[in-house]
Design a protein around this motif. Sequence first.
Motif, PDB file in Angstrom:
ATOM      1  N   ASP A 109       0.679  -1.357   0.079  1.00 35.20           N
ATOM      2  CA  ASP A 109      -0.197   0.023  -0.115  1.00 35.20           C
ATOM      3  C   ASP A 109       0.830   1.291  -0.098  1.00 35.20           C
ATOM      4  OD1 ASP A 109      -2.168  -1.731  -0.069  1.00 35.20           O
ATOM      5  OD2 ASP A 109      -2.707  -1.520   2.199  1.00 35.20           O
ATOM      6  N   GLN A 110       2.121   1.153   0.548  1.00 34.50           N
ATOM      7  CA  GLN A 110       2.999   2.497   0.572  1.00 34.50           C
ATOM      8  C   GLN A 110       3.743   2.626  -0.500  1.00 34.50           C
ATOM      9  OE1 GLN A 110       4.439   4.364   3.649  1.00 34.50           O
ATOM     10  NE2 GLN A 110       4.728   5.609   1.766  1.00 34.50           N
ATOM     11  N   VAL A 111       3.852   1.630  -1.455  1.00 32.26           N
ATOM     12  CA  VAL A 111       4.558   1.696  -2.678  1.00 32.26           C
ATOM     13  C   VAL A 111       3.319   2.238  -3.619  1.00 32.26           C
ATOM     14  CG1 VAL A 111       5.442   0.516  -4.806  1.00 32.26           C
ATOM     15  CG2 VAL A 111       6.176   0.027  -2.328  1.00 32.26           C
ATOM     16  N   ALA A 112       2.191   1.765  -3.634  1.00 30.86           N
ATOM     17  CA  ALA A 112       1.067   2.037  -4.384  1.00 30.86           C
ATOM     18  C   ALA A 112       0.637   3.651  -4.173  1.00 30.86           C
ATOM     19  CB  ALA A 112      -0.027   1.321  -4.370  1.00 30.86           C
ATOM     20  N   TRP A 113       0.863   4.012  -2.984  1.00 32.38           N
ATOM     21  CA  TRP A 113       0.458   5.295  -2.690  1.00 32.38           C
ATOM     22  C   TRP A 113       1.815   6.345  -3.251  1.00 32.38           C
ATOM     23  CZ3 TRP A 113       3.264   9.217  -0.082  1.00 32.38           C
ATOM     24  CH2 TRP A 113       2.299  10.584   0.070  1.00 32.38           C
ATOM     25  N   LEU A 114       2.832   5.916  -2.949  1.00 34.89           N
ATOM     26  CA  LEU A 114       3.961   6.747  -3.525  1.00 34.89           C
ATOM     27  C   LEU A 114       3.809   6.878  -5.021  1.00 34.89           C
ATOM     28  CD1 LEU A 114       7.010   5.295  -1.601  1.00 34.89           C
ATOM     29  CD2 LEU A 114       6.039   7.684  -1.566  1.00 34.89           C
ATOM     30  N   SER A 121      11.178   5.682 -10.541  1.00 33.77           N
ATOM     31  CA  SER A 121      12.680   5.785 -10.090  1.00 33.77           C
ATOM     32  C   SER A 121      12.928   6.251  -8.848  1.00 33.77           C
ATOM     33  CB  SER A 121      13.458   6.453 -11.103  1.00 33.77           C
ATOM     34  OG  SER A 121      13.104   7.869 -11.147  1.00 33.77           O
ATOM     35  N   ALA A 122      12.041   7.301  -8.144  1.00 34.61           N
ATOM     36  CA  ALA A 122      12.235   7.761  -6.789  1.00 34.61           C
ATOM     37  C   ALA A 122      11.687   6.723  -5.876  1.00 34.61           C
ATOM     38  CB  ALA A 122      11.398   9.201  -6.706  1.00 34.61           C
ATOM     39  N   ILE A 123      10.858   5.832  -6.356  1.00 32.19           N
ATOM     40  CA  ILE A 123      10.147   4.867  -5.193  1.00 32.19           C
ATOM     41  C   ILE A 123      11.198   3.808  -5.314  1.00 32.19           C
ATOM     42  CG2 ILE A 123       8.480   3.130  -4.950  1.00 32.19           C
ATOM     43  CD1 ILE A 123       6.753   4.857  -6.846  1.00 32.19           C
ATOM     44  N   THR A 124      11.799   3.460  -6.181  1.00 32.21           N
ATOM     45  CA  THR A 124      12.969   2.203  -6.099  1.00 32.21           C
ATOM     46  C   THR A 124      14.063   2.562  -5.354  1.00 32.21           C
ATOM     47  OG1 THR A 124      14.383   3.241  -8.115  1.00 32.21           O
ATOM     48  CG2 THR A 124      12.197   1.707  -8.659  1.00 32.21           C
ATOM     49  N   VAL A 125      14.312   4.063  -5.229  1.00 36.94           N
ATOM     50  CA  VAL A 125      15.664   4.366  -4.354  1.00 36.94           C
ATOM     51  C   VAL A 125      15.108   4.419  -2.909  1.00 36.94           C
ATOM     52  CG1 VAL A 125      17.035   6.370  -3.739  1.00 36.94           C
ATOM     53  CG2 VAL A 125      16.633   5.560  -6.001  1.00 36.94           C
ATOM     54  N   LEU A 126      13.754   5.008  -2.581  1.00 36.51           N
ATOM     55  CA  LEU A 126      13.225   5.122  -1.272  1.00 36.51           C
ATOM     56  C   LEU A 126      13.062   3.695  -0.538  1.00 36.51           C
ATOM     57  CD1 LEU A 126      12.396   7.014   1.143  1.00 36.51           C
ATOM     58  CD2 LEU A 126      10.130   7.000  -0.251  1.00 36.51           C
ATOM     59  N   MET A 127      12.288   2.861  -1.304  1.00 37.57           N
ATOM     60  CA  MET A 127      11.893   1.699  -1.029  1.00 37.57           C
ATOM     61  C   MET A 127      12.784   0.619  -1.151  1.00 37.57           C
ATOM     62  SD  MET A 127       9.016   2.766   0.536  1.00 37.57           S
ATOM     63  CE  MET A 127       8.290   1.426   0.806  1.00 37.57           C
ATOM     64  N   ALA A 130      13.411  -3.153  -6.867  1.00 41.42           N
ATOM     65  CA  ALA A 130      13.448  -3.020  -8.362  1.00 41.42           C
ATOM     66  C   ALA A 130      12.420  -2.272  -9.180  1.00 41.42           C
ATOM     67  CB  ALA A 130      13.531  -4.498  -8.965  1.00 41.42           C
ATOM     68  N   TRP A 131      12.623  -1.743 -10.116  1.00 41.77           N
ATOM     69  CA  TRP A 131      11.594  -1.049 -11.092  1.00 41.77           C
ATOM     70  C   TRP A 131      10.336  -1.920 -11.397  1.00 41.77           C
ATOM     71  CZ3 TRP A 131       9.756  -1.533 -16.142  1.00 41.77           C
ATOM     72  CH2 TRP A 131       9.114  -0.457 -16.544  1.00 41.77           C
ATOM     73  N   ARG A 132      10.621  -3.323 -11.678  1.00 41.34           N
ATOM     74  CA  ARG A 132       9.569  -4.037 -12.150  1.00 41.34           C
ATOM     75  C   ARG A 132       8.692  -4.502 -10.829  1.00 41.34           C
ATOM     76  NH1 ARG A 132      10.011  -6.523 -17.278  1.00 41.34           N
ATOM     77  NH2 ARG A 132      12.004  -6.207 -18.422  1.00 41.34           N
ATOM     78  N   THR A 133       9.337  -4.478  -9.777  1.00 42.06           N
ATOM     79  CA  THR A 133       8.504  -4.660  -8.553  1.00 42.06           C
ATOM     80  C   THR A 133       7.457  -3.859  -8.311  1.00 42.06           C
ATOM     81  OG1 THR A 133      10.575  -5.947  -7.316  1.00 42.06           O
ATOM     82  CG2 THR A 133       8.814  -5.326  -6.137  1.00 42.06           C
ATOM     83  N   VAL A 134       8.047  -2.495  -8.577  1.00 40.57           N
ATOM     84  CA  VAL A 134       6.866  -1.389  -8.279  1.00 40.57           C
ATOM     85  C   VAL A 134       5.433  -1.467  -9.342  1.00 40.57           C
ATOM     86  CG1 VAL A 134       6.431   1.050  -8.623  1.00 40.57           C
ATOM     87  CG2 VAL A 134       8.778   0.399  -7.896  1.00 40.57           C
ATOM     88  N   GLY A 135       5.624  -1.942 -10.505  1.00 42.15           N
ATOM     89  CA  GLY A 135       4.768  -2.408 -11.503  1.00 42.15           C
ATOM     90  C   GLY A 135       3.899  -3.432 -10.977  1.00 42.15           C
TER      91      GLY A 135
END
Length: 214
Positions: A109-114, A121-127, A130-135
Motif C-alpha cells: 500500500d505504501q508503494v502504491a500510494w507513492l 525511479s524515486a520509489i525504487t531508491v526510497l523503498m 526493483a523497477w519491475r517490483t513497483v509495477g
Amino acid sequence: MQNSTLWRTLLGVDKTIVEAVDLDADTGMLVASVRPTASMRNRCGACRKRCPRYDAGDGRRRWRSLDAGSVQIHLEAAAPRVSCRVHGVTVAAVPWARHQSGHTLFFDDQVAWLATQTSKSAITVLMRIAWRTVGAIITRVWADTEKQFDQFAGLTRIGIDEISYKRGHKYLTCVVDHDSGRLVWAAPGQDKATLETFFDALGPERSALITHVS
C-alpha cells in the motif's frame, strides 16, 4: 503493553501471532517469526475459503515489511499448501500479505500510494526495490481496489484523451470523470477499437447515462 501486542502494532499485522523477533547477523535484517491465528489457517490464497491442508509446501518463507529507519524488516512463516475445490492446490493465505506477494500489505500500500505522488525511479531508491517490483505491486493493489470500488459509479460527464509513453512510440487512451477529476479508465492504444473497450466495460445502461463527452 505486552511485547507481542507491541510488535503486532509496529509490524502492522492483524490476526497474526508474533512468535519471536531476531536480528539476522548475516544480513542485518530484523526478522519476525509469525503465524496466522487459528481462524486464518488453511485458507485458499485465492478465495480465502477454508480448505484441507495438502502439504508443507516449500517450507518457511519471508515477506518484506516496511523498514524501521534504515533496517529492513521481514516476516518469516511457514508456507503450507491447501487443496481448494475451485483453485486446486495452492499456497495457503496469510493475513499479512496478498496472495503470491513477497511483501506485506502495508508495504504494498505504501508503494502504491507513492506511485501516485512521485516517479517510479524515486520509489525504487526510497523503498529499495526493483523497477519491475513497483509495477507488480501497483497491479496487485489495483486488483484489490477494483473489487471494493466501482470506478464507473455516477459517471455522466467524461473527458477522453491520449498520452504518449516510451518516447512517443506508444499511446494510452485515458478517460476521466469531469465531476470528480478522477482517472476512471486507461488502456494501451489510440484508435476507435480501444475506446470501444471502455464502453463495453461501462455497459449499455451506464453508457446511456453519459451526458457530456469532451
